[in-house]
Design an enzyme around this catalytic site. Structure first.
Site, PDB file in Angstrom:
ATOM      1  N   GLY A 101       0.811  -1.223   0.000  1.00  0.00           N
ATOM      2  CA  GLY A 101       0.000   0.000   0.000  1.00  0.00           C
ATOM      3  C   GLY A 101       0.836   1.260   0.000  1.00  0.00           C
ATOM      4  N   GLY A 103       2.527   3.778   1.508  1.00  0.00           N
ATOM      5  CA  GLY A 103       3.038   4.065   2.846  1.00  0.00           C
ATOM      6  C   GLY A 103       3.481   5.507   2.986  1.00  0.00           C
ATOM      7  N   ARG A 104       3.795   6.121   1.859  1.00  0.00           N
ATOM      8  CA  ARG A 104       4.182   7.534   1.951  1.00  0.00           C
ATOM      9  C   ARG A 104       3.643   8.346   0.784  1.00  0.00           C
ATOM     10  NH1 ARG A 104      10.558   7.980   0.750  1.00  0.00           N
ATOM     11  NH2 ARG A 104      10.798   6.206  -0.624  1.00  0.00           N
ATOM     12  N   GLY A 136       6.503   7.589   6.607  1.00  0.00           N
ATOM     13  CA  GLY A 136       5.660   8.256   5.613  1.00  0.00           C
ATOM     14  C   GLY A 136       6.284   9.493   4.995  1.00  0.00           C
ATOM     15  N   ARG A 193       3.059  14.495  -7.408  1.00  0.00           N
ATOM     16  CA  ARG A 193       3.191  13.813  -8.695  1.00  0.00           C
ATOM     17  C   ARG A 193       1.829  13.544  -9.297  1.00  0.00           C
ATOM     18  NH1 ARG A 193       5.626   7.823  -7.049  1.00  0.00           N
ATOM     19  NH2 ARG A 193       3.837   7.136  -5.850  1.00  0.00           N
ATOM     20  N   ARG A 200      -1.403  -0.209  -9.763  1.00  0.00           N
ATOM     21  CA  ARG A 200      -0.256  -1.081 -10.057  1.00  0.00           C
ATOM     22  C   ARG A 200      -0.710  -2.527 -10.241  1.00  0.00           C
ATOM     23  NH1 ARG A 200       3.315   1.967  -6.664  1.00  0.00           N
ATOM     24  NH2 ARG A 200       2.303   3.982  -6.612  1.00  0.00           N
ATOM     25  N   ASP A 268       4.587  -4.219  -7.225  1.00  0.00           N
ATOM     26  CA  ASP A 268       3.907  -3.024  -6.701  1.00  0.00           C
ATOM     27  C   ASP A 268       4.449  -1.749  -7.342  1.00  0.00           C
ATOM     28  OD1 ASP A 268       6.123  -4.095  -5.038  1.00  0.00           O
ATOM     29  OD2 ASP A 268       6.008  -2.142  -4.066  1.00  0.00           O
ATOM     30  N   ASN A 269       5.524  -1.873  -8.116  1.00  0.00           N
ATOM     31  CA  ASN A 269       6.070  -0.713  -8.820  1.00  0.00           C
ATOM     32  C   ASN A 269       5.851  -0.813 -10.326  1.00  0.00           C
ATOM     33  OD1 ASN A 269       6.932   0.405  -6.407  1.00  0.00           O
ATOM     34  ND2 ASN A 269       8.986  -0.465  -6.557  1.00  0.00           N
ATOM     35  N   ASP A 278       7.337   5.152  -9.477  1.00  0.00           N
ATOM     36  CA  ASP A 278       8.081   4.951  -8.228  1.00  0.00           C
ATOM     37  C   ASP A 278       9.591   4.989  -8.431  1.00  0.00           C
ATOM     38  OD1 ASP A 278       5.693   4.856  -7.002  1.00  0.00           O
ATOM     39  OD2 ASP A 278       6.026   2.995  -5.921  1.00  0.00           O
TER      40      ASP A 278
HETATM   41  P1  AMP Z   1       9.088   1.249  -3.049  1.00  0.00           P
HETATM   42  O1  AMP Z   1       9.624  -0.075  -3.479  1.00  0.00           O
HETATM   43  O2  AMP Z   1      10.143   2.264  -2.729  1.00  0.00           O
HETATM   44  O3  AMP Z   1       8.107   1.793  -4.033  1.00  0.00           O
HETATM   45  O4  AMP Z   1       8.318   1.055  -1.633  1.00  0.00           O
HETATM   46  C1  AMP Z   1       7.870  -0.179  -1.159  1.00  0.00           C
HETATM   47  C2  AMP Z   1       6.859   0.008  -0.053  1.00  0.00           C
HETATM   48  O5  AMP Z   1       7.432   0.656   1.082  1.00  0.00           O
HETATM   49  C3  AMP Z   1       5.636   0.833  -0.415  1.00  0.00           C
HETATM   50  O6  AMP Z   1       4.521   0.289   0.218  1.00  0.00           O
HETATM   51  C4  AMP Z   1       5.992   2.178   0.141  1.00  0.00           C
HETATM   52  O7  AMP Z   1       4.854   2.969   0.361  1.00  0.00           O
HETATM   53  C5  AMP Z   1       6.692   1.813   1.431  1.00  0.00           C
HETATM   54  N1  AMP Z   1       7.595   2.874   1.907  1.00  0.00           N
HETATM   55  C6  AMP Z   1       8.807   3.224   1.408  1.00  0.00           C
HETATM   56  N2  AMP Z   1       9.348   4.236   2.113  1.00  0.00           N
HETATM   57  C7  AMP Z   1       8.474   4.558   3.090  1.00  0.00           C
HETATM   58  C8  AMP Z   1       8.443   5.530   4.149  1.00  0.00           C
HETATM   59  N3  AMP Z   1       9.450   6.382   4.354  1.00  0.00           N
HETATM   60  N4  AMP Z   1       7.357   5.544   4.940  1.00  0.00           N
HETATM   61  C9  AMP Z   1       6.336   4.701   4.752  1.00  0.00           C
HETATM   62  N5  AMP Z   1       6.300   3.768   3.788  1.00  0.00           N
HETATM   63  C10 AMP Z   1       7.350   3.688   2.964  1.00  0.00           C
HETATM   64 MG    MG Z   2       6.488   1.552  -4.657  1.00  0.00          MG
END
Ligand code: AMP
Ligand code: MG
Length: 516
Positions: A101, A103-104, A136, A193, A200, A268-269, A278
Site C-alpha cells: 500500500g 506508505g508515503r 511516511g 506527482r 499497479r 507493486d512498482n 516509483d
Molecule cells: P518502493 O519499493 O520504494 O516503491 O516502496 C515499497 C513500499 O514501502 C511501499 O509500500 C511504500 O509505500 C513503502 N515505503 C517506502 N518508504 C516509506 C516511508 N518512508 N514511509 C512509509 N512507507 C514507505
Molecule cells: Mg512503490
C-alpha cells in the site's frame, strides 16, 4: 488557468470503491477495502523549490500562491479533495510480500479534463495505514531525484508519471542511507506527482490473493472503462490484459533505448498503464554494462540489472495474469496472451534499435549485427550515451585510426587486443551497412538524433545538485532542469562527458539503497 486551491476535484476512485473512512493512520491490515482515508500530516515550513511550468500549463493550473504551497506541502486540504492511501500488495524481489500500500503517498483527488484523467498525489506527506514501521516521509535527496528524473523521462518521450512541484518541509528526517547503522538527519521534502492513475499490478494482486472477488471484478471493469475505454465485446478482460502486455513490452524497450535502470521492478512498482513509476534507486547506465544494478538491496542476485529488465517485465506480467485467473474458465488464451510478450518485445526492440542505428529497415542480417552491438558494447563497456551520439558521425570511408579517435571520448578503458579488434570489426560492419542505407545521411542523422539522447541526468550529477541544494545553492539543479527539457538537441556540451573518476567509488553516485 486556475489556482490549485480552487480546483474542483471529482474523485471517482473513492466514490466507486469501498474504503476505510476512519482516517486512522496507525499501521494495519485493511482487508475488504481499496483505500484508507489519510489526511497529510502538516509540516513546519514549506518552501517551493521547483515547479513544472509545462505540466502546470497542461493541467491549467496557475503559478502557486502561498495558499497553493500549503496544498503542495500537505498543510491544506480543500473541500473537494478526498485524501487517501491506496491498498495494494506486491511481489518484492520475486517473493510474495502481502499487503504493502501507499506508505508515503497520499492521493489528494482526481479530475478529468479533455477526456484525460489526472490523479494528484503527494509523496512524503506523512504516515498512512500502510506505512508499516516507516515514517511516511521522503528526504530531499529522493524527492529531487523523483522530481527531476520523472520530468526528464517525460521529455525523453518515455511513458512516466510526472511531477508538478517540489517543496522542502523545513523538517529533518532520520535516515540510514546505506542501511549500515549510520543513521543521520536529512532535510525532508514532498513531491506532488501526477498520472492518469497510480494503479499497479499489485492493486489487482491483493484482491485476488484475498479472494475479494467483488472488489476484483469491480476494479478490473472500472480500470477498463476508465483507462481502456476503446475495449469492448465479449473478451474484455483478455483484450485488456493483451494491451497491458503490449504497453509493458514497449516500456521495457524504451528503458533499454536510453539505458534507464529502474532498480526496483517489484510488482507493486509496475503501472497498469505502462508508465515508469516509483522512482527510487534508479540510474542511467554510464559504462555499458548489462549486469549493472543501481540498487544495493538487489545484490548479489542482480535481479533488476539493466539486461534483466525485459524478462522481469514478463515475470511481473505473469503475476498479473495469475491475479486475473478468476475471469477465465480455460487459461489457454490468457497464457497465449502472456507468451505473446516475447514476440511483441522483440518487434519493438528491433524497431527501436533500427532507429538508434539509423537504419532504413531492419533485415535478418541487421538483427545479427544488433546482437553483435550488444555483445561488443558489453565487452568494451564504453559510455552508452556518448557512444551512440558518436556513432552518428561514422562514415563508410573511415579508417581504423579515425574510428578509434572518434570513439575515444566514450571509453572508460581503451580497448586492446581482441576487444579492440571486435570493436573495429563491428564499426566497420556498421559503416558498410550505412553505405547501402536507402535513406540519406541527413535522414540517418535525424533518425539517430531522435533516438539517442545527448543529455541524460547521471547519478553523480544528481548527487552534486542535491549536495548543493542542501547548502542552499540551486545553480546546478536549475541547469539540469533546463537541460533535461531538450535531451536530444545537439547542445549540452558541458554535460557530454563520461562519469568522472571520483564518482565511480563515491557513495550515492553509482549505487543507492531503497531508502533513496
Ligand atoms: P518502493 O519499493 O520504494 O516503491 O516502496 C515499497 C513500499 O514501502 C511501499 O509500500 C511504500 O509505500 C513503502 N515505503 C517506502 N518508504 C516509506 C516511508 N518512508 N514511509 C512509509 N512507507 C514507505
Ligand atoms: Mg512503490
Amino acid at each position: 488557468m486556475q489556482n490549485l486551491v480552487h480546483k474542483d476535484f471529482r474523485n471517482s476512485f473513492v466514490n466507486n470503491f469501498k474504503g476505510d473512512e476512519s482516517g486512522d493512520l496507525s499501521p494495519r491490515q485493511t482487508p475488504g477495502v481499496l483505500y484508507s482515508k489519510a489526511i497529510p500530516t502538516p509540516v513546519k515550513q514549506p518552501k517551493l523549490l521547483a515547479w513544472s511550468q509545462d505540466l502546470a500549463a497542461q493541467l491549467k493550473i496557475a503559478m502557486p500562491t502561498k495558499e497553493d504551497i500549503e496544498v503542495l506541502s500537505g498543510n491544506k486540504i480543500t473541500a473537494s479533495m478526498y485524501p487517501y492511501a491506496a491498498r495494494y500488495a506486491g511481489h518484492q524481489f520475486g517473493n510474495w510480500a502481502g499487503q504493502l500500500g501507499d506508505g508515503r503517498a497520499i492521493t489528494l483527488g482526481e479530475w478529468e479534463s479533455e477526456k484525460q484523467k489526472w490523479e494528484l498525489q503527494l509523496k512524503g506527506a506523512g504516515p498512512t495505514a500502510y506505512s508499516r514501521r516507516a515514517d511516511g516521509r521522503a528526504v530531499l535527496r529522493s524527492s529531487v531525484r523523483e522530481y527531476l528524473m520523472s520530468e526528464a523521462m517525460h521529455h525523453l518521450g518515455i511513458p512516466t508519471t510526472r511531477a508538478l512541484s517540489l517543496v522542502s518541509t523545513g523538517e529533518d528526517i532520520l535516515r540510514d542511507m546505506f542501511y549500515d547503522g549510520n543513521a543521520a538527519f536529512e532535510p525532508g521534502a514532498i513531491v506532488l506527482r501526477t498520472a492518469p492513475s497510480f494503479l499497479r499490478f499489485g492493486s489487482f494482486e491483493i484482491l485476488a490473493a484475498g479472494k475479494e472477488i467483488d472488489n476484483l471484478e469491480k476494479l478490473v471493469h472500472w480500470t477498463i472503462d476508465n483507462y481502456y475505454p476503446h475495449i469492448s465485446g465479449e473478451n474484455k478482460v483478455l483484450e485488456w490484459f493483451k494491451e497491458v502486455v503490449e504497453k509493458t513490452a514497449f516500456l521495457m524497450t524504451e528503458w533499454q533505448r536510453v539505458g534507464f535502470v529502474h532498480g526496483v521492478m517489484n510488482t507493486d512498482n509496475m503501472s497498469i498503464l505502462g508508465l515508469t513509476i516509483d522512482y527510487g534507486p534508479f540510474s542511467f547506465l554510464d559504462d555499458y554494462d548489462p549486469n549493472f544494478t543501481p540498487n544495493t538491496t538487489d545484490l548479489p542476485g542482480r535481479r533488476y540489472a539493466f539486461g534483466n529488465q525485459p524478462s522481469i517485465g514478463y515475470w511481473n506480467l505473469g503475476r498479473l495474469a495469475s491475479a486475473l485467473l478468476h475471469f477465465f474458465d480455460e487459461t489457454d488464451e490468457l497464457e497465449e496472451a502472456l507468451s505473446s510478450y516475447e514476440n511483441i518485445f522483440w518487434q519493438h526492440y528491433y524497431a527501436m534499435m533500427g532507429r538508434k542505428l539509423g537504419l532504413d529497415k531492419v533485415t535478418e542480417t541487421d538483427k545479427k549485427m544488433i546482437g553483435r552491438f550488444e555483445e561488443v558494447l558489453g565487452t568494451v563497456k564504453p559510455d552508452m550515451t556518448i557512444f551512440y551520439r558518436l556513432l552518428i558521425k561514422v562514415t563508410p570511408e573511415m579508417q581504423k585510426e579515425e574510428i578509434l579517435n572518434l570513439f575515444a571520448p566514450s571509453f572508460y578503458t581503451k580497448p586492446e587486443g581482441n576487444s579492440k579488434m571486435a570493436f573495429l570489426d563491428l564499426i566497420q560492419e556498421y559503416a558498410e551497412r550505412i553505405r547501402s542505407n536507402q535513406i540519406s545521411q541527413a535522414e540517418r542523422k535525424e533518425l539517430m538524433e531522435k533516438a539517442n539522447p545527448k543529455f541524460i541526468i547521471r547519478n553523480y550529477m544528481l548527487h552534486q545538485a542535491i549536495e548543493e541544494l542542501e547548502k542552499g545553492d540551486n545553480q546546478l539543479f536549475e541547469k539540469l532542469q533546463a537541460a533535461m527539457k531538450n535531451p536530444y538537441a545537439d547542445a549540452h556540451q558541458e554535460f557530454f562527458k563520461k562519469r568522472p573518476d571520483w564518482a565511480t567509488q563515491k557513495a550515492g553516485c553509482s549505487m543507492l539503497s531503497c531508502s533513496s
